[in-house]
Design an enzyme around this catalytic site. Sequence first.
Site, PDB file in Angstrom:
ATOM      1  N   TRP A  90       0.788  -1.228   0.000  1.00 31.86           N
ATOM      2  CA  TRP A  90       0.000   0.000   0.000  1.00 31.86           C
ATOM      3  C   TRP A  90       0.820   1.277   0.000  1.00 31.86           C
ATOM      4  CZ3 TRP A  90       1.740   2.296   4.342  1.00 31.86           C
ATOM      5  CH2 TRP A  90       2.034   1.511   5.456  1.00 31.86           C
ATOM      6  N   ASN A  91       2.127   1.209   0.194  1.00 30.68           N
ATOM      7  CA  ASN A  91       2.862   2.456   0.413  1.00 30.68           C
ATOM      8  C   ASN A  91       3.164   3.244  -0.861  1.00 30.68           C
ATOM      9  OD1 ASN A  91       4.592   0.168   0.066  1.00 30.68           O
ATOM     10  ND2 ASN A  91       6.339   1.440   0.618  1.00 30.68           N
ATOM     11  N   GLY A 146       6.277  -6.762   0.343  1.00 25.47           N
ATOM     12  CA  GLY A 146       5.545  -6.682   1.604  1.00 25.47           C
ATOM     13  C   GLY A 146       6.468  -6.992   2.765  1.00 25.47           C
ATOM     14  N   CYS A 160      10.155   0.934   2.250  1.00 27.60           N
ATOM     15  CA  CYS A 160      10.990  -0.238   2.512  1.00 27.60           C
ATOM     16  C   CYS A 160      12.436   0.151   2.788  1.00 27.60           C
ATOM     17  CB  CYS A 160      10.937  -1.199   1.329  1.00 27.60           C
ATOM     18  SG  CYS A 160       9.308  -1.884   0.992  1.00 27.60           S
ATOM     19  N   LYS A 193      -2.702  -8.571  -7.507  1.00 26.98           N
ATOM     20  CA  LYS A 193      -3.519  -8.351  -6.323  1.00 26.98           C
ATOM     21  C   LYS A 193      -2.942  -7.143  -5.583  1.00 26.98           C
ATOM     22  CE  LYS A 193      -4.509  -9.386  -1.646  1.00 26.98           C
ATOM     23  NZ  LYS A 193      -4.450  -7.940  -1.355  1.00 26.98           N
ATOM     24  N   GLU A 212      10.581  -8.694  -2.365  1.00 22.81           N
ATOM     25  CA  GLU A 212      11.149  -7.402  -1.978  1.00 22.81           C
ATOM     26  C   GLU A 212      10.484  -7.045  -0.661  1.00 22.81           C
ATOM     27  OE1 GLU A 212      11.832  -4.117  -0.824  1.00 22.81           O
ATOM     28  OE2 GLU A 212      10.500  -3.289  -2.351  1.00 22.81           O
ATOM     29  N   LEU A 213      11.228  -7.222   0.419  1.00 25.12           N
ATOM     30  CA  LEU A 213      10.641  -7.115   1.753  1.00 25.12           C
ATOM     31  C   LEU A 213      11.102  -5.831   2.443  1.00 25.12           C
ATOM     32  CD1 LEU A 213      11.047 -10.863   2.770  1.00 25.12           C
ATOM     33  CD2 LEU A 213       9.190  -9.770   1.498  1.00 25.12           C
ATOM     34  N   GLU A 259      11.505  -3.684  11.945  1.00 25.70           N
ATOM     35  CA  GLU A 259      11.046  -2.681  10.986  1.00 25.70           C
ATOM     36  C   GLU A 259       9.766  -2.041  11.514  1.00 25.70           C
ATOM     37  OE1 GLU A 259      10.360  -2.164   6.224  1.00 25.70           O
ATOM     38  OE2 GLU A 259       9.416  -3.867   7.198  1.00 25.70           O
TER      39      GLU A 259
END
Length: 494
Positions: free
Chosen positions: A154-155, A231, A287, A178, A253-254, A386
């Site tokens: 969502w960012n 996420g 992130c 999604k 990509e976390l 985080e």
Amino acid sequence: MAELKTYRMYINGEWVESSTGEYFESHNPATEEPWCLVAKGTAEDVDRAVRAAQSAFENPQWSSMTYTQRGKLLRRLGDLIAARVEELAVYETLDNGKLIREMRGQLQYLPEFFYYYAGLADKIHGETLPIDKPDLFAFTSREPIGVVAAITPWNSPLYLTTLKLAPALAAGNTIVIKPSEVTSASLLELVPLIEEAGFPPGVVNVVTGFGDPVGNALTSHPLVRRIAFTGGPESARHVIRNSAENFARVTLELGGKSPNIVFEDADADNAAMGIIAGIFGAAGQSCVAGSRAFLHKNIYDRVLEKVVDRASKIVIGDPMAAETEVGPLATAGQVKRMEHYVQAGREQGARLVYGGKKPEAIQKGWYFEPTIFEHTDTQIRIAQEEIFGPILTVIPFETEEEAILLANSTNYGLAAGIWTNHLARAHRVAKSVRAGIVWVNTYRSISPIAPIGGSHWSGYGRESGYEAIYEYTQSKVVWVNTSADPMPDPFIMR
């Protein structure tokens, strides 16, 4: 109350309701009020979308299209986005609360990613192999994988979707996206541009809804061959488990716990502004947020004073206003999360230097003050976990070796900032710090040419740059017998 805008899903070139006909509300973070309704997808909807994507992948209308033609479609899409930057930026801000000027700037640059992959589309090639058998000729080619499942956060919805969409299409795949249930609107507003650009039905599909059931059904679907996820680590674990069902290739990509390391020879003003940009830009909901600042003891007080002074002058308010520098957080849950970490920091001995609460002057909206802690224990929660919000921890160091140890003292490895005028030191530290992205005397710079990704809890695989094409293609080797002689002994491997 005015009637809410309603968004349906997009499957096989058509706007459709969910199989249940249900919708859910999306809220404006600046007002806390619902502003649109989004179709609540189901596992059945996912199956429809994936099957549509598989059919499109096999359809000559897409599969027989030349790579140059696909590149032209991507360039056309980039042009269409460039013409609608202002409108798309408004939808992004309404949905996730980011500054309109930040979204405007981000979206003005977004077409460059489509142009980059448009140019790269017909440069995906294999190579001839110097095979050690004189009567055989061998070469490789790179081919699309198939149906891609893209799970986006969502960012920065459109930017992070583009990092998946552009290379996936350039390589000839089809895709089911999604978006986050928090921010689905801007992607759905992009879909008409994808249609207008000329992509065939089923090549791009969007199923909206929640992780359970939509995300689970998508990442475990038997026809999905590739999963691209952005996420948090906990959700990523579910994605990895789900991929065991279909053996899909996965890139993740976390998050990050990125350090900003300021050496004693650094320009103190620039370093302070870099720290501000790294943690308070986008309200820390990034992130690559530089949530840990390591300051050399000889300039510690001076840099910290500058950071606190600038933080105290940050304009918090309406994200649509030109003067606003920090807008609301994306959800009410984010505010509670910030409050939780402020309490944890205090309980574990960190000193609150600035902020730490919701702004008293703002009565409505999911706002939180820029917050600064100082401490010396790198193992406390606010220094290890985080937070994904505007909370900075500041820690002193004495030597280069200590700075590297401190920077590498978390499970994350996404980004890092180094502030020094010493060229050799910059190279040494950049090599030693565990991060997939290192900025020297700058922070939060991006380009379609540069890869993005990290290691360990920050994920694996790369997005953006030429490397991303390899993530969306697979290699095939072809052997050709050039000899006119009869086949040799069939029971001996050649």
